[in-house]
Design a protein around this motif. Structure first.
Motif, PDB file in Angstrom:
ATOM      1  N   LEU A 339       0.827  -1.207   0.000  1.00 20.73           N
ATOM      2  CA  LEU A 339       0.000   0.000   0.000  1.00 20.73           C
ATOM      3  C   LEU A 339       0.864   1.261   0.000  1.00 20.73           C
ATOM      4  CD1 LEU A 339      -2.932  -0.818   2.467  1.00 20.73           C
ATOM      5  CD2 LEU A 339      -2.980  -0.772  -0.025  1.00 20.73           C
ATOM      6  N   VAL A 340       1.907   1.277   0.830  1.00 22.11           N
ATOM      7  CA  VAL A 340       2.771   2.454   0.902  1.00 22.11           C
ATOM      8  C   VAL A 340       3.499   2.669  -0.421  1.00 22.11           C
ATOM      9  CG1 VAL A 340       4.820   3.413   2.022  1.00 22.11           C
ATOM     10  CG2 VAL A 340       3.040   2.328   3.396  1.00 22.11           C
ATOM     11  N   CYS A 341       4.057   1.605  -0.987  1.00 20.73           N
ATOM     12  CA  CYS A 341       4.780   1.732  -2.258  1.00 20.73           C
ATOM     13  C   CYS A 341       3.856   2.194  -3.372  1.00 20.73           C
ATOM     14  CB  CYS A 341       5.429   0.393  -2.621  1.00 20.73           C
ATOM     15  SG  CYS A 341       6.792  -0.106  -1.550  1.00 20.73           S
ATOM     16  N   THR A 342       2.637   1.669  -3.407  1.00 25.53           N
ATOM     17  CA  THR A 342       1.688   2.088  -4.427  1.00 25.53           C
ATOM     18  C   THR A 342       1.303   3.554  -4.254  1.00 25.53           C
ATOM     19  OG1 THR A 342       0.810  -0.167  -4.514  1.00 25.53           O
ATOM     20  CG2 THR A 342      -0.533   1.568  -5.502  1.00 25.53           C
ATOM     21  N   GLY A 343       1.100   3.984  -2.997  1.00 23.38           N
ATOM     22  CA  GLY A 343       0.776   5.381  -2.752  1.00 23.38           C
ATOM     23  C   GLY A 343       1.898   6.317  -3.163  1.00 23.38           C
ATOM     24  N   VAL A 344       3.139   5.961  -2.820  1.00 23.66           N
ATOM     25  CA  VAL A 344       4.286   6.785  -3.221  1.00 23.66           C
ATOM     26  C   VAL A 344       4.400   6.836  -4.737  1.00 23.66           C
ATOM     27  CG1 VAL A 344       6.805   6.939  -3.153  1.00 23.66           C
ATOM     28  CG2 VAL A 344       5.531   6.385  -1.075  1.00 23.66           C
ATOM     29  N   GLN A 345       4.213   5.703  -5.395  1.00 25.30           N
ATOM     30  CA  GLN A 345       4.290   5.668  -6.849  1.00 25.30           C
ATOM     31  C   GLN A 345       3.195   6.523  -7.479  1.00 25.30           C
ATOM     32  OE1 GLN A 345       5.234   1.928  -9.157  1.00 25.30           O
ATOM     33  NE2 GLN A 345       3.062   2.116  -9.607  1.00 25.30           N
ATOM     34  N   ARG A 346       2.001   6.466  -6.914  1.00 24.70           N
ATOM     35  CA  ARG A 346       0.911   7.294  -7.435  1.00 24.70           C
ATOM     36  C   ARG A 346       1.216   8.778  -7.266  1.00 24.70           C
ATOM     37  NH1 ARG A 346      -4.410   6.763  -8.767  1.00 24.70           N
ATOM     38  NH2 ARG A 346      -5.741   8.557  -8.372  1.00 24.70           N
ATOM     39  N   TRP A 347       1.838   9.144  -6.130  1.00 23.30           N
ATOM     40  CA  TRP A 347       2.183  10.541  -5.901  1.00 23.30           C
ATOM     41  C   TRP A 347       3.268  11.001  -6.874  1.00 23.30           C
ATOM     42  CZ3 TRP A 347       6.707  12.956  -4.108  1.00 23.30           C
ATOM     43  CH2 TRP A 347       6.560  14.310  -3.787  1.00 23.30           C
ATOM     44  N   LEU A 348       4.251  10.153  -7.144  1.00 26.12           N
ATOM     45  CA  LEU A 348       5.327  10.523  -8.051  1.00 26.12           C
ATOM     46  C   LEU A 348       4.847  10.654  -9.489  1.00 26.12           C
ATOM     47  CD1 LEU A 348       8.237   8.285  -6.682  1.00 26.12           C
ATOM     48  CD2 LEU A 348       7.948  10.752  -6.389  1.00 26.12           C
ATOM     49  N   LEU A 349       3.865   9.835  -9.886  1.00 27.71           N
ATOM     50  CA  LEU A 349       3.372   9.847 -11.257  1.00 27.71           C
ATOM     51  C   LEU A 349       2.094  10.651 -11.415  1.00 27.71           C
ATOM     52  CD1 LEU A 349       3.989   6.120 -12.278  1.00 27.71           C
ATOM     53  CD2 LEU A 349       5.378   8.125 -12.831  1.00 27.71           C
ATOM     54  N   ARG A 350       1.769  11.451 -10.393  1.00 21.89           N
ATOM     55  CA  ARG A 350       0.535  12.223 -10.494  1.00 21.89           C
ATOM     56  C   ARG A 350       0.639  13.221 -11.644  1.00 21.89           C
ATOM     57  NH1 ARG A 350       3.850  14.528  -6.979  1.00 21.89           N
ATOM     58  NH2 ARG A 350       3.869  16.811  -6.650  1.00 21.89           N
ATOM     59  N   GLU A 351      -0.508  13.573 -12.196  1.00 20.89           N
ATOM     60  CA  GLU A 351      -0.551  14.534 -13.287  1.00 20.89           C
ATOM     61  C   GLU A 351      -0.497  15.944 -12.720  1.00 20.89           C
ATOM     62  OE1 GLU A 351      -3.420  15.686 -17.108  1.00 20.89           O
ATOM     63  OE2 GLU A 351      -3.842  13.944 -15.846  1.00 20.89           O
ATOM     64  N   ARG A 352       0.477  16.710 -13.164  1.00 13.16           N
ATOM     65  CA  ARG A 352       0.686  18.056 -12.652  1.00 13.16           C
ATOM     66  C   ARG A 352       0.112  19.095 -13.605  1.00 13.16           C
ATOM     67  NH1 ARG A 352       4.976  14.877 -11.560  1.00 13.16           N
ATOM     68  NH2 ARG A 352       5.822  14.865  -9.454  1.00 13.16           N
ATOM     69  N   ASN A 353      -0.547  20.102 -13.045  1.00 12.36           N
ATOM     70  CA  ASN A 353      -1.074  21.217 -13.810  1.00 12.36           C
ATOM     71  C   ASN A 353      -0.205  22.426 -13.498  1.00 12.36           C
ATOM     72  OD1 ASN A 353      -2.561  23.383 -14.909  1.00 12.36           O
ATOM     73  ND2 ASN A 353      -4.475  22.218 -14.659  1.00 12.36           N
ATOM     74  N   ALA A 354       0.740  22.704 -14.384  1.00 11.74           N
ATOM     75  CA  ALA A 354       1.720  23.750 -14.119  1.00 11.74           C
ATOM     76  C   ALA A 354       1.083  25.135 -14.091  1.00 11.74           C
ATOM     77  CB  ALA A 354       2.839  23.706 -15.163  1.00 11.74           C
ATOM     78  N   ARG A 355       0.023  25.335 -14.828  1.00  9.54           N
ATOM     79  CA  ARG A 355      -0.570  26.670 -14.927  1.00  9.54           C
ATOM     80  C   ARG A 355      -1.268  27.071 -13.639  1.00  9.54           C
ATOM     81  NH1 ARG A 355      -5.065  28.566 -19.458  1.00  9.54           N
ATOM     82  NH2 ARG A 355      -5.296  30.716 -18.681  1.00  9.54           N
ATOM     83  N   PHE A 356      -2.034  26.150 -13.075  1.00  7.22           N
ATOM     84  CA  PHE A 356      -2.817  26.478 -11.885  1.00  7.22           C
ATOM     85  C   PHE A 356      -2.180  25.959 -10.602  1.00  7.22           C
ATOM     86  CE2 PHE A 356      -5.793  26.369 -15.441  1.00  7.22           C
ATOM     87  CZ  PHE A 356      -6.366  27.609 -15.321  1.00  7.22           C
ATOM     88  N   GLY A 357      -1.042  25.230 -10.736  1.00  6.87           N
ATOM     89  CA  GLY A 357      -0.368  24.737  -9.555  1.00  6.87           C
ATOM     90  C   GLY A 357      -1.140  23.640  -8.846  1.00  6.87           C
ATOM     91  N   ARG A 358      -1.959  22.897  -9.571  1.00  9.98           N
ATOM     92  CA  ARG A 358      -2.748  21.843  -8.962  1.00  9.98           C
ATOM     93  C   ARG A 358      -2.300  20.494  -9.464  1.00  9.98           C
ATOM     94  NH1 ARG A 358      -8.805  23.665 -10.191  1.00  9.98           N
ATOM     95  NH2 ARG A 358      -7.857  23.704 -12.272  1.00  9.98           N
ATOM     96  N   THR A 359      -2.581  19.463  -8.690  1.00 14.35           N
ATOM     97  CA  THR A 359      -2.302  18.090  -9.084  1.00 14.35           C
ATOM     98  C   THR A 359      -3.586  17.306  -8.986  1.00 14.35           C
ATOM     99  OG1 THR A 359      -1.718  17.477  -6.840  1.00 14.35           O
ATOM    100  CG2 THR A 359       0.078  18.221  -8.271  1.00 14.35           C
ATOM    101  N   ARG A 360      -3.613  16.211  -9.753  1.00 10.64           N
ATOM    102  CA  ARG A 360      -4.788  15.368  -9.701  1.00 10.64           C
ATOM    103  C   ARG A 360      -4.403  13.937 -10.000  1.00 10.64           C
ATOM    104  NH1 ARG A 360      -8.123  16.974 -15.222  1.00 10.64           N
ATOM    105  NH2 ARG A 360      -6.394  16.801 -16.666  1.00 10.64           N
TER     106      ARG A 360
END
Length: 360
Positions: A339-360
């Motif tokens: 669970l921890v490894c999957t969560g860290v991997q999801r955080w590292l590969l999250r989609e970043r929105n550079a314009r609005f400074g948001r992630t999803r």
């Protein structure tokens, strides 16, 4: 005119349409929910209770008898108490770390490369290539492991091929040396037979840093090769399905702009494959922590516990030594690690929105 709200008002006692849809939805999913709850959730809760017991499997763990409640003692033995249990558990974690660090990136990169090859429209025999690459994934792991035992034995085909180019192959399944210290020892950087200083005196979870940093053993290298070979075909099909959904117009537009193949891969294809890449990395990561059948067939942790994994150690503790409490505790620690490894991997590969400074 009649107000719109009055037209939408339901008759007295009638169930609103949205609630009816929800009821029908629960009705349709209830069989699957009951099956998952009965055969998945309930056994997990039962195993969690067993992990808090000292139980030999000869009595009912829910009615007392010879099942003694010990609380978190099974977990303490794995992390804080010096002894064989903690040493074996730390050794299995070290071994599995090599699976994560080597198997996950190599299998992902190899499967993506194979998918890019068989997706080329100008290649003849693409169907045959896809079948060839995928065939190891549908072959029985027990059968493949048995074949590898013959291929990598001291007088096997692999060492015979190496002898043709003047290389003396090792006794693969009996060599417990870590490849990192073998290479550094050959270069004269360290003495792998007599470690000293910080590497030999300090450590973690009962293992010295020399043991933690030794790298995968020669025997484990065969397991890594086997695991990569048997799973890359499945990941290749997942990537191939995603590649066929990438709009061809994107590639044509990039070609008109003079984009090279490398730039096309990095800036067009990989961004389009981001969700599938996350899926493959997650599946590979989970699979790397669940290696069992190959270990069971190809040595059961030998030589010197250098191929021991937490999944096999959990089985050995429960069914081999009749210590089901500790076996269940190892399984839940493994569950938490995944669970921890999957969560860290999801955080590292999250989609970043550079314009609005948001992630999803």
């Amino acid at each position: 005119m009649i107000p719109t709200a009055a037209l939408r008002r339901s008759p007295r006692g009638a169930v609103p349409r949205g609630d009816r849809r929800a009821l029908w939805g629960w009705l349709f999913v209830s069989p699957a929910t009951l099956v998952l709850g009965l055969f998945l959730l309930l056994p997990i809760l039962m195993a969690l209770w067993v992990s808090l017991l000292e139980w030999d499997g000869q009595s009912n763990p829910f009615t007392g008898g010879r099942a003694d409640f010990v609380g978190l003692d099974n977990y303490r033995e794995l992390f804080t108490e010096d002894g064989l249990d903690r040493t074996l558990f730390a050794t299995s974690l070290r071994n599995n770390a090599y699976f994560v660090l080597i198997y996950v990136p190599v299998a992902t990169a190899l499967s993506l490369g194979l998918a890019l090859i068989v997706n080329q429209r100008l290649i003849r025999g693409r169907g045959l290539l896809r079948t060839t690459f995928y065939f190891p994934s549908v072959t029985s792991a027990i059968a493949v492991s048995t074949v590898f035992l013959f291929l990598f034995q001291g007088s096997g085909a692999v060492n015979s091929l190496l002898s043709w180019v003047g290389v003396e192959g090792p006794n693969w399944f009996a060599d417990a040396r870590g490849v990192v210290w073998v290479v550094l020892g050959a270069l004269g950087v360290v003495d792998p037979d007599r470690p000293s200083g910080f590497l030999a005196e300090q450590g973690f979870l009962g293992l010295t840093w020399f043991e933690w940093l030794s790298g995968p053993s020669v025997a484990m290298c065969t397991l890594l090769f086997l695991l990569i070979w048997t799973s890359s075909g499945t990941f290749m099909l997942i990537f191939l399905a995603a590649l066929q959904n990438v709009p061809q117009e994107l590639e044509e537009a990039a070609a008109l702009d003079g984009v090279s193949r490398r730039e096309l891969l990095w800036h067009v294809i990989l961004p389009a494959l981001r969700p599938v890449l996350f899926l493959v990395l997650t599946l590979a990561l989970i699979g790397s922590w669940q290696v069992f059948d190959m270990v069971y067939i190809m040595g059961q942790g030998a030589p010197g516990n250098t191929t021991l994994t937490p999944a096999y150690l959990s089985y050995q503790s429960g069914f081999g030594e009749a210590d089901y409490g500790q076996g269940a505790a190892i399984a839940f620690v493994l569950f938490g690690i995944i669970l921890v490894c999957t969560g860290v991997q999801r955080w590292l590969l999250r989609e970043r929105n550079a314009r609005f400074g948001r992630t999803r």
